[in-house]
Design an enzyme around this catalytic site. Structure first.
Site, PDB file in Angstrom:
ATOM      1  CB  CYS A 331      -6.762 118.134 -68.357  1.00  0.00           C
ATOM      2  SG  CYS A 331      -6.393 116.385 -68.576  1.00  0.00           S
ATOM      3  CG  HIS A 428      -7.566 117.468 -63.499  1.00  0.00           C
ATOM      4  ND1 HIS A 428      -8.427 118.334 -64.127  1.00  0.00           N
ATOM      5  CD2 HIS A 428      -7.265 116.499 -64.411  1.00  0.00           C
ATOM      6  CE1 HIS A 428      -8.646 117.910 -65.362  1.00  0.00           C
ATOM      7  NE2 HIS A 428      -7.948 116.808 -65.556  1.00  0.00           N
TER       8      HIS A 428
END
Length: 482
Positions: A331, A428
Protein backbone atom coordinates in the site's frame (compact mmCIF):
# COMPACT_ATOMS: atom_id res chain seq x y z
CA UNK A 1 -34.48 -5.55 22.52
CA UNK A 2 -30.90 -6.44 23.42
CA UNK A 3 -29.14 -5.73 26.66
CA UNK A 4 -25.79 -3.93 26.68
CA UNK A 5 -22.64 -3.76 28.81
CA UNK A 6 -19.74 -1.33 28.38
CA UNK A 7 -16.08 -2.10 29.05
CA UNK A 8 -14.00 1.01 29.76
CA UNK A 9 -10.35 1.25 30.75
CA UNK A 10 -8.19 3.09 33.23
CA UNK A 11 -6.01 3.99 30.23
CA UNK A 12 -5.07 3.01 26.71
CA UNK A 13 -3.79 -0.50 25.95
CA UNK A 14 -5.08 -1.94 29.24
CA UNK A 15 -6.69 -4.87 27.41
CA UNK A 16 -10.22 -3.62 26.72
CA UNK A 17 -10.30 -4.92 23.15
CA UNK A 18 -9.20 -8.45 24.03
CA UNK A 19 -11.51 -8.66 27.04
CA UNK A 20 -14.46 -7.67 24.84
CA UNK A 21 -13.36 -10.26 22.26
CA UNK A 22 -13.06 -12.95 24.92
CA UNK A 23 -16.44 -12.10 26.44
CA UNK A 24 -17.99 -12.08 22.97
CA UNK A 25 -16.73 -15.61 22.35
CA UNK A 26 -17.79 -16.77 25.84
CA UNK A 27 -21.33 -15.39 25.54
CA UNK A 28 -21.67 -16.60 21.95
CA UNK A 29 -20.86 -20.11 23.16
CA UNK A 30 -23.81 -19.73 25.54
CA UNK A 31 -26.10 -19.32 22.55
CA UNK A 32 -26.47 -15.53 22.70
CA UNK A 33 -26.28 -13.40 19.56
CA UNK A 34 -23.53 -10.96 20.53
CA UNK A 35 -22.51 -7.86 18.59
CA UNK A 36 -19.50 -5.64 19.43
CA UNK A 37 -19.67 -1.85 19.41
CA UNK A 38 -17.16 0.96 19.86
CA UNK A 39 -18.64 4.46 19.52
CA UNK A 40 -15.36 6.16 18.63
CA UNK A 41 -12.04 4.58 17.78
CA UNK A 42 -8.68 6.11 16.86
CA UNK A 43 -6.60 3.77 14.74
CA UNK A 44 -4.84 3.51 11.41
CA UNK A 45 -5.34 -0.24 11.52
CA UNK A 46 -8.69 -0.55 9.79
CA UNK A 47 -10.75 -3.44 8.46
CA UNK A 48 -13.01 -3.42 5.41
CA UNK A 49 -16.59 -4.39 6.25
CA UNK A 50 -19.16 -6.45 4.41
CA UNK A 51 -21.11 -3.25 3.68
CA UNK A 52 -18.13 -1.59 1.98
CA UNK A 53 -16.88 0.69 4.74
CA UNK A 54 -14.05 0.65 7.26
CA UNK A 55 -13.91 0.15 11.03
CA UNK A 56 -11.21 -0.38 13.62
CA UNK A 57 -9.41 -3.71 13.39
CA UNK A 58 -10.30 -4.52 17.02
CA UNK A 59 -14.01 -4.48 16.23
CA UNK A 60 -13.39 -6.82 13.29
CA UNK A 61 -11.67 -9.25 15.67
CA UNK A 62 -14.53 -8.93 18.14
CA UNK A 63 -17.00 -9.66 15.34
CA UNK A 64 -15.00 -12.77 14.48
CA UNK A 65 -15.13 -13.80 18.13
CA UNK A 66 -18.91 -13.43 18.01
CA UNK A 67 -19.19 -15.36 14.74
CA UNK A 68 -20.62 -12.44 12.73
CA UNK A 69 -19.46 -10.33 9.79
CA UNK A 70 -17.96 -6.93 10.68
CA UNK A 71 -20.28 -4.00 9.92
CA UNK A 72 -19.79 -0.23 9.97
CA UNK A 73 -22.36 0.09 12.76
CA UNK A 74 -19.87 -1.65 15.07
CA UNK A 75 -17.59 1.43 14.95
CA UNK A 76 -19.57 4.43 13.69
CA UNK A 77 -16.81 7.01 14.26
CA UNK A 78 -13.23 6.13 13.29
CA UNK A 79 -10.38 8.63 13.55
CA UNK A 80 -7.31 7.90 11.43
CA UNK A 81 -4.38 10.13 12.48
CA UNK A 82 -2.49 11.76 9.62
CA UNK A 83 -0.35 14.15 11.70
CA UNK A 84 0.28 14.74 15.40
CA UNK A 85 -2.63 17.21 15.49
CA UNK A 86 -4.96 16.10 12.70
CA UNK A 87 -6.91 13.04 11.63
CA UNK A 88 -9.23 11.74 8.95
CA UNK A 89 -12.78 11.47 10.30
CA UNK A 90 -14.68 8.38 9.12
CA UNK A 91 -18.40 8.16 9.95
CA UNK A 92 -20.42 5.03 9.20
CA UNK A 93 -17.47 3.69 7.24
CA UNK A 94 -16.94 6.69 4.96
CA UNK A 95 -14.52 9.60 5.20
CA UNK A 96 -16.37 12.87 5.84
CA UNK A 97 -13.56 15.27 6.77
CA UNK A 98 -9.98 15.81 7.83
CA UNK A 99 -9.90 17.76 11.07
CA UNK A 100 -7.41 19.11 13.56
CA UNK A 101 -7.98 18.27 17.21
CA UNK A 102 -9.89 21.46 18.05
CA UNK A 103 -11.95 21.18 14.87
CA UNK A 104 -12.92 17.64 15.75
CA UNK A 105 -13.89 18.70 19.27
CA UNK A 106 -16.38 21.09 17.69
CA UNK A 107 -17.75 18.27 15.51
CA UNK A 108 -18.40 15.80 18.32
CA UNK A 109 -21.83 17.02 19.43
CA UNK A 110 -23.16 16.41 15.93
CA UNK A 111 -21.67 12.89 15.87
CA UNK A 112 -23.54 11.58 18.91
CA UNK A 113 -26.59 11.08 16.70
CA UNK A 114 -24.63 8.85 14.32
CA UNK A 115 -23.29 6.86 17.28
CA UNK A 116 -26.73 6.30 18.79
CA UNK A 117 -28.23 5.36 15.41
CA UNK A 118 -25.66 2.59 15.00
CA UNK A 119 -26.11 1.43 18.58
CA UNK A 120 -29.88 1.15 18.19
CA UNK A 121 -29.52 -0.78 14.93
CA UNK A 122 -27.19 -3.26 16.61
CA UNK A 123 -29.54 -3.67 19.57
CA UNK A 124 -32.35 -4.55 17.19
CA UNK A 125 -30.25 -7.43 15.80
CA UNK A 126 -28.69 -8.80 18.99
CA UNK A 127 -29.31 -10.38 22.36
CA UNK A 128 -26.29 -8.59 23.83
CA UNK A 129 -24.21 -5.62 22.67
CA UNK A 130 -20.71 -5.44 24.17
CA UNK A 131 -19.48 -1.85 24.08
CA UNK A 132 -15.82 -0.85 24.25
CA UNK A 133 -14.74 2.57 25.46
CA UNK A 134 -11.70 4.53 24.30
CA UNK A 135 -8.73 5.65 26.36
CA UNK A 136 -9.93 6.51 29.85
CA UNK A 137 -12.93 8.30 31.38
CA UNK A 138 -10.45 10.00 33.73
CA UNK A 139 -9.51 12.46 30.98
CA UNK A 140 -12.05 14.95 32.30
CA UNK A 141 -10.70 17.64 29.97
CA UNK A 142 -12.34 15.66 27.15
CA UNK A 143 -15.62 15.00 28.99
CA UNK A 144 -17.57 17.83 27.36
CA UNK A 145 -19.38 16.45 24.29
CA UNK A 146 -17.76 13.04 24.91
CA UNK A 147 -19.08 10.28 22.66
CA UNK A 148 -16.54 7.56 23.49
CA UNK A 149 -16.90 6.85 27.21
CA UNK A 150 -19.21 8.32 29.86
CA UNK A 151 -20.94 10.65 27.42
CA UNK A 152 -22.17 7.64 25.50
CA UNK A 153 -22.77 5.45 28.57
CA UNK A 154 -25.08 7.99 30.16
CA UNK A 155 -26.87 8.91 26.95
CA UNK A 156 -27.54 5.24 26.13
CA UNK A 157 -27.93 4.16 29.78
CA UNK A 158 -25.32 1.39 29.54
CA UNK A 159 -23.64 0.10 32.74
CA UNK A 160 -19.85 0.22 32.82
CA UNK A 161 -17.11 -2.12 34.04
CA UNK A 162 -13.65 -0.57 34.37
CA UNK A 163 -10.44 -2.42 33.41
CA UNK A 164 -7.19 -1.72 35.25
CA UNK A 165 -3.78 -2.87 33.99
CA UNK A 166 -1.67 -4.04 36.91
CA UNK A 167 1.32 -4.87 34.68
CA UNK A 168 2.10 -1.16 34.38
CA UNK A 169 2.00 -0.60 38.13
CA UNK A 170 -0.15 1.86 40.05
CA UNK A 171 -3.46 0.13 39.35
CA UNK A 172 -4.89 1.01 42.78
CA UNK A 173 -4.23 4.70 42.21
CA UNK A 174 -5.63 4.45 38.67
CA UNK A 175 -8.98 3.01 39.71
CA UNK A 176 -9.44 4.91 42.96
CA UNK A 177 -8.25 8.08 41.23
CA UNK A 178 -10.86 7.73 38.49
CA UNK A 179 -13.61 7.54 41.11
CA UNK A 180 -12.18 10.71 42.65
CA UNK A 181 -11.87 12.90 39.55
CA UNK A 182 -14.93 12.04 37.45
CA UNK A 183 -18.38 13.51 37.86
CA UNK A 184 -20.45 11.66 40.51
CA UNK A 185 -23.18 10.92 37.97
CA UNK A 186 -20.54 9.38 35.69
CA UNK A 187 -19.11 7.37 38.58
CA UNK A 188 -22.59 6.01 39.27
CA UNK A 189 -22.55 4.33 35.85
CA UNK A 190 -19.54 2.21 36.87
CA UNK A 191 -20.76 -1.05 38.37
CA UNK A 192 -17.46 -2.81 38.89
CA UNK A 193 -13.86 -3.39 37.87
CA UNK A 194 -11.48 -6.07 36.61
CA UNK A 195 -7.74 -6.26 37.23
CA UNK A 196 -5.98 -7.32 34.03
CA UNK A 197 -2.51 -8.64 33.07
CA UNK A 198 -1.54 -10.02 36.49
CA UNK A 199 1.70 -12.02 36.66
CA UNK A 200 2.41 -14.38 39.53
CA UNK A 201 0.25 -15.40 42.48
CA UNK A 202 -3.00 -13.36 42.39
CA UNK A 203 -3.61 -13.91 46.11
CA UNK A 204 -0.73 -11.49 46.72
CA UNK A 205 -3.06 -8.75 45.47
CA UNK A 206 -5.95 -9.63 47.80
CA UNK A 207 -5.40 -6.61 50.05
CA UNK A 208 -5.13 -4.25 47.09
CA UNK A 209 -8.27 -5.69 45.53
CA UNK A 210 -10.24 -5.21 48.76
CA UNK A 211 -8.89 -1.66 49.09
CA UNK A 212 -10.19 -0.75 45.63
CA UNK A 213 -13.60 -2.17 46.52
CA UNK A 214 -13.65 -0.23 49.80
CA UNK A 215 -12.49 3.08 48.33
CA UNK A 216 -14.78 2.98 45.27
CA UNK A 217 -17.79 0.93 46.41
CA UNK A 218 -17.46 -0.89 43.07
CA UNK A 219 -17.74 -4.64 42.85
CA UNK A 220 -14.66 -6.56 41.77
CA UNK A 221 -15.26 -9.16 39.05
CA UNK A 222 -11.88 -10.83 39.29
CA UNK A 223 -8.16 -10.72 38.59
CA UNK A 224 -7.26 -11.83 35.08
CA UNK A 225 -3.77 -13.31 34.73
CA UNK A 226 -1.53 -12.46 31.79
CA UNK A 227 -2.83 -14.21 28.67
CA UNK A 228 0.20 -15.84 27.06
CA UNK A 229 -1.46 -16.32 23.65
CA UNK A 230 -2.39 -12.66 23.16
CA UNK A 231 0.37 -12.35 20.56
CA UNK A 232 -1.47 -14.82 18.32
CA UNK A 233 -4.36 -12.38 17.92
CA UNK A 234 -4.30 -9.29 15.70
CA UNK A 235 -3.35 -6.13 17.60
CA UNK A 236 -4.91 -2.81 16.68
CA UNK A 237 -2.56 -0.37 18.40
CA UNK A 238 1.04 0.26 17.37
CA UNK A 239 1.79 -0.15 21.08
CA UNK A 240 1.03 -3.81 20.51
CA UNK A 241 3.76 -4.31 17.91
CA UNK A 242 5.83 -7.10 19.36
CA UNK A 243 9.59 -7.07 19.86
CA UNK A 244 9.62 -10.83 20.52
CA UNK A 245 12.55 -12.36 18.69
CA UNK A 246 13.46 -15.85 17.45
CA UNK A 247 17.26 -16.05 17.38
CA UNK A 248 18.67 -18.30 14.69
CA UNK A 249 15.62 -18.08 12.42
CA UNK A 250 15.28 -16.30 9.07
CA UNK A 251 15.03 -12.55 9.55
CA UNK A 252 12.33 -10.42 7.96
CA UNK A 253 12.45 -6.72 8.87
CA UNK A 254 9.57 -4.25 8.89
CA UNK A 255 10.04 -0.49 9.15
CA UNK A 256 8.11 1.06 12.06
CA UNK A 257 6.92 4.14 10.19
CA UNK A 258 5.58 7.12 12.12
CA UNK A 259 2.10 6.72 10.57
CA UNK A 260 2.19 2.95 10.13
CA UNK A 261 -1.17 1.56 9.03
CA UNK A 262 -2.67 -1.92 8.71
CA UNK A 263 0.37 -3.50 10.31
CA UNK A 264 -1.72 -6.58 11.03
CA UNK A 265 -0.44 -7.63 7.59
CA UNK A 266 2.53 -8.89 9.63
CA UNK A 267 0.55 -11.13 12.00
CA UNK A 268 0.71 -14.37 9.96
CA UNK A 269 4.45 -13.90 9.43
CA UNK A 270 5.26 -13.44 13.10
CA UNK A 271 3.49 -16.73 13.86
CA UNK A 272 5.72 -18.65 11.44
CA UNK A 273 8.23 -20.66 13.48
CA UNK A 274 11.03 -20.12 10.96
CA UNK A 275 10.55 -16.33 10.73
CA UNK A 276 12.30 -13.89 13.05
CA UNK A 277 10.26 -10.72 12.48
CA UNK A 278 12.31 -7.63 13.33
CA UNK A 279 10.54 -4.30 13.89
CA UNK A 280 13.08 -1.63 12.95
CA UNK A 281 12.38 1.28 15.30
CA UNK A 282 13.24 4.95 14.72
CA UNK A 283 16.94 5.53 15.18
CA UNK A 284 17.82 1.89 14.48
CA UNK A 285 19.55 0.64 11.34
CA UNK A 286 18.08 -2.07 9.14
CA UNK A 287 20.02 -5.23 10.08
CA UNK A 288 22.45 -6.38 7.44
CA UNK A 289 21.42 -10.04 7.59
CA UNK A 290 17.70 -9.82 6.79
CA UNK A 291 16.28 -11.63 3.75
CA UNK A 292 13.30 -9.34 3.24
CA UNK A 293 12.50 -5.76 4.22
CA UNK A 294 8.81 -4.85 4.35
CA UNK A 295 7.72 -1.24 3.99
CA UNK A 296 4.19 -1.35 5.44
CA UNK A 297 1.14 0.78 4.85
CA UNK A 298 1.10 4.40 5.95
CA UNK A 299 -1.60 6.98 6.62
CA UNK A 300 0.74 9.67 5.26
CA UNK A 301 2.88 8.36 2.41
CA UNK A 302 4.82 11.56 1.69
CA UNK A 303 5.20 12.33 5.39
CA UNK A 304 6.56 8.85 6.07
CA UNK A 305 8.91 9.09 3.10
CA UNK A 306 10.49 12.07 4.85
CA UNK A 307 10.47 10.15 8.15
CA UNK A 308 12.09 7.12 6.47
CA UNK A 309 14.86 9.28 5.05
CA UNK A 310 15.40 11.01 8.40
CA UNK A 311 16.21 7.58 9.91
CA UNK A 312 18.70 6.81 7.15
CA UNK A 313 16.58 3.86 6.06
CA UNK A 314 16.74 4.90 2.40
CA UNK A 315 20.51 4.30 2.50
CA UNK A 316 20.05 1.03 4.40
CA UNK A 317 17.46 -0.16 1.86
CA UNK A 318 19.77 0.53 -1.04
CA UNK A 319 22.61 -1.34 0.70
CA UNK A 320 20.26 -4.25 1.46
CA UNK A 321 19.19 -4.37 -2.18
CA UNK A 322 22.78 -4.25 -3.46
CA UNK A 323 23.63 -7.21 -1.20
CA UNK A 324 20.96 -9.21 -3.00
CA UNK A 325 18.16 -8.65 -0.51
CA UNK A 326 14.44 -8.50 -1.24
CA UNK A 327 12.01 -5.63 -0.61
CA UNK A 328 8.20 -5.71 -0.37
CA UNK A 329 6.12 -2.54 -0.22
CA UNK A 330 2.47 -2.78 0.81
CA UNK A 331 0.00 0.00 0.00
CA UNK A 332 1.77 3.21 1.14
CA UNK A 333 5.02 1.25 1.17
CA UNK A 334 4.40 0.31 -2.47
CA UNK A 335 3.90 3.99 -3.30
CA UNK A 336 7.18 4.89 -1.56
CA UNK A 337 9.15 2.37 -3.66
CA UNK A 338 8.37 4.26 -6.87
CA UNK A 339 10.06 7.24 -8.47
CA UNK A 340 7.67 9.86 -7.11
CA UNK A 341 4.51 10.46 -5.09
CA UNK A 342 2.45 13.44 -6.24
CA UNK A 343 -0.39 14.98 -4.24
CA UNK A 344 -1.64 17.85 -6.43
CA UNK A 345 -4.82 18.39 -4.38
CA UNK A 346 -3.21 18.19 -0.94
CA UNK A 347 -5.17 15.09 0.10
CA UNK A 348 -2.60 13.97 2.71
CA UNK A 349 -1.18 17.40 3.55
CA UNK A 350 0.36 20.31 1.65
CA UNK A 351 0.11 19.84 -2.12
CA UNK A 352 3.35 18.82 -3.79
CA UNK A 353 5.52 16.12 -5.30
CA UNK A 354 7.96 13.99 -3.29
CA UNK A 355 10.75 11.86 -4.80
CA UNK A 356 10.30 8.17 -4.02
CA UNK A 357 12.95 5.57 -3.28
CA UNK A 358 13.31 4.69 -6.96
CA UNK A 359 13.44 0.93 -6.44
CA UNK A 360 10.40 0.46 -8.70
CA UNK A 361 9.86 2.23 -12.01
CA UNK A 362 6.37 3.52 -11.14
CA UNK A 363 4.83 6.83 -10.10
CA UNK A 364 1.87 7.51 -7.80
CA UNK A 365 -0.65 10.34 -8.00
CA UNK A 366 -2.96 10.87 -5.02
CA UNK A 367 -6.64 11.51 -5.71
CA UNK A 368 -9.73 12.12 -3.53
CA UNK A 369 -11.42 8.86 -4.51
CA UNK A 370 -10.72 6.08 -2.01
CA UNK A 371 -10.52 2.40 -2.93
CA UNK A 372 -12.19 0.37 -0.19
CA UNK A 373 -13.06 -3.21 -1.05
CA UNK A 374 -12.54 -6.89 -0.28
CA UNK A 375 -10.91 -8.77 -3.14
CA UNK A 376 -9.80 -12.19 -4.34
CA UNK A 377 -6.60 -12.02 -6.37
CA UNK A 378 -4.16 -14.52 -7.87
CA UNK A 379 -0.43 -14.21 -7.18
CA UNK A 380 1.23 -13.83 -10.56
CA UNK A 381 4.42 -15.77 -9.76
CA UNK A 382 2.86 -18.82 -8.09
CA UNK A 383 -0.77 -18.77 -9.27
CA UNK A 384 -1.89 -19.04 -5.63
CA UNK A 385 -5.17 -17.37 -4.58
CA UNK A 386 -5.04 -14.39 -2.24
CA UNK A 387 -7.95 -13.28 -0.08
CA UNK A 388 -7.26 -9.63 0.68
CA UNK A 389 -8.64 -6.12 0.87
CA UNK A 390 -7.72 -2.73 -0.55
CA UNK A 391 -7.92 0.49 1.44
CA UNK A 392 -6.02 3.34 -0.19
CA UNK A 393 -6.09 6.58 -2.12
CA UNK A 394 -3.95 7.19 -5.19
CA UNK A 395 -3.20 5.44 -8.45
CA UNK A 396 0.17 3.91 -9.31
CA UNK A 397 1.42 3.34 -12.85
CA UNK A 398 4.66 2.88 -14.78
CA UNK A 399 6.81 0.38 -16.70
CA UNK A 400 7.25 -2.07 -13.80
CA UNK A 401 3.48 -2.60 -13.77
CA UNK A 402 4.10 -4.78 -16.82
CA UNK A 403 5.35 -7.33 -14.27
CA UNK A 404 2.38 -7.42 -11.85
CA UNK A 405 2.49 -8.76 -8.33
CA UNK A 406 -0.97 -10.28 -8.78
CA UNK A 407 -3.95 -10.47 -11.10
CA UNK A 408 -7.19 -8.93 -9.87
CA UNK A 409 -10.30 -9.58 -11.95
CA UNK A 410 -7.96 -10.36 -14.83
CA UNK A 411 -6.18 -7.00 -14.50
CA UNK A 412 -2.59 -6.43 -13.30
CA UNK A 413 -2.15 -5.44 -9.65
CA UNK A 414 1.08 -4.14 -8.16
CA UNK A 415 4.54 -4.16 -9.71
CA UNK A 416 7.81 -6.09 -9.64
CA UNK A 417 11.30 -4.91 -10.58
CA UNK A 418 13.08 -6.44 -13.57
CA UNK A 419 15.26 -8.64 -11.32
CA UNK A 420 12.25 -9.74 -9.24
CA UNK A 421 13.70 -8.63 -5.90
CA UNK A 422 11.55 -5.53 -5.34
CA UNK A 423 7.79 -6.01 -5.19
CA UNK A 424 4.88 -3.70 -4.47
CA UNK A 425 1.17 -4.29 -3.97
CA UNK A 426 -1.97 -2.57 -2.69
CA UNK A 427 -3.25 -5.86 -1.22
CA UNK A 428 -3.67 -5.89 2.56
CA UNK A 429 -4.15 -9.09 4.54
CA UNK A 430 -2.42 -11.11 1.83
CA UNK A 431 -0.41 -13.30 4.21
CA UNK A 432 -3.55 -14.73 5.82
CA UNK A 433 -3.90 -16.85 2.65
CA UNK A 434 -2.00 -19.97 3.69
CA UNK A 435 -0.99 -21.38 0.29
CA UNK A 436 0.21 -17.98 -0.92
CA UNK A 437 2.15 -17.32 2.28
CA UNK A 438 3.87 -20.69 2.01
CA UNK A 439 4.76 -20.13 -1.66
CA UNK A 440 6.03 -16.58 -0.96
CA UNK A 441 8.28 -17.72 1.90
CA UNK A 442 9.52 -20.71 -0.08
CA UNK A 443 10.80 -18.36 -2.79
CA UNK A 444 12.84 -16.66 -0.06
CA UNK A 445 14.18 -20.07 1.04
CA UNK A 446 12.22 -19.79 4.30
CA UNK A 447 10.34 -22.93 5.38
CA UNK A 448 6.67 -22.32 6.16
CA UNK A 449 4.49 -24.13 8.65
CA UNK A 450 1.37 -26.10 7.80
CA UNK A 451 -1.07 -24.77 10.42
CA UNK A 452 -3.75 -22.57 8.81
CA UNK A 453 -3.59 -19.01 10.08
CA UNK A 454 -7.33 -18.65 10.68
CA UNK A 455 -7.41 -21.91 12.64
CA UNK A 456 -4.74 -20.54 14.93
CA UNK A 457 -6.69 -17.31 15.49
CA UNK A 458 -9.88 -19.25 16.23
CA UNK A 459 -7.98 -21.47 18.67
CA UNK A 460 -6.55 -18.41 20.43
CA UNK A 461 -10.03 -16.85 20.72
CA UNK A 462 -11.37 -20.04 22.29
CA UNK A 463 -8.42 -20.09 24.68
CA UNK A 464 -9.05 -16.43 25.56
CA UNK A 465 -12.70 -17.17 26.34
CA UNK A 466 -11.65 -20.17 28.48
CA UNK A 467 -9.12 -17.95 30.29
CA UNK A 468 -11.78 -15.33 31.06
CA UNK A 469 -14.34 -17.94 32.13
CA UNK A 470 -11.81 -19.46 34.53
CA UNK A 471 -10.70 -16.26 36.25
CA UNK A 472 -13.59 -13.77 36.07
CA UNK A 473 -17.16 -13.80 37.33
CA UNK A 474 -18.59 -14.01 33.82
CA UNK A 475 -22.15 -14.70 34.98
CA UNK A 476 -21.93 -11.69 37.25
CA UNK A 477 -20.80 -9.52 34.34
CA UNK A 478 -23.66 -10.77 32.19
CA UNK A 479 -26.14 -9.99 34.96
CA UNK A 480 -25.09 -6.31 34.85
CA UNK A 481 -26.16 -5.87 31.23
CA UNK A 482 -29.37 -3.98 30.67
Amino acid sequence: MARALMIQGAGSDVGKSLIVAGLARAFTRRGLRVLPFKPQNMSNNAAVTVDGGEIGRAQALQALAAGVEPHTDMNPVLLKPETDVGAQVVVHGKRIATARAREYAAMKPSLMGAVLESFERLKARADLVLVEGAGSPAEVNLRKADIANMGFARKADVPVVLIGDIDRGGVIAQLVGIKTVIDPDDAAMIQGFVINKFRGDPTLFDDGYKLIEAKTAWRGFGVLPWFARAGELPAEDALGLSDARKPGQCKIACLALSRIANFDDLDPLKLEAAVDLVMVRPGEAIPGDVRLVIIPGSKSTRGDLAFLRAQGWDIDLLAHYRRGGHVLGLCGGYQMLGRSVADPDGIEGPAGDTPGLGLLDVQTVMSPQKTLTRVTAVHAATNQPIQAYEIHIGRTDGPDRARPFAKLNGEPEGAISSDGRVQGSYLHGLFTSDDFRKAFLTKLDIPAGDEPYHSRVESALDALADHIEKHLDVEGLLSLAR
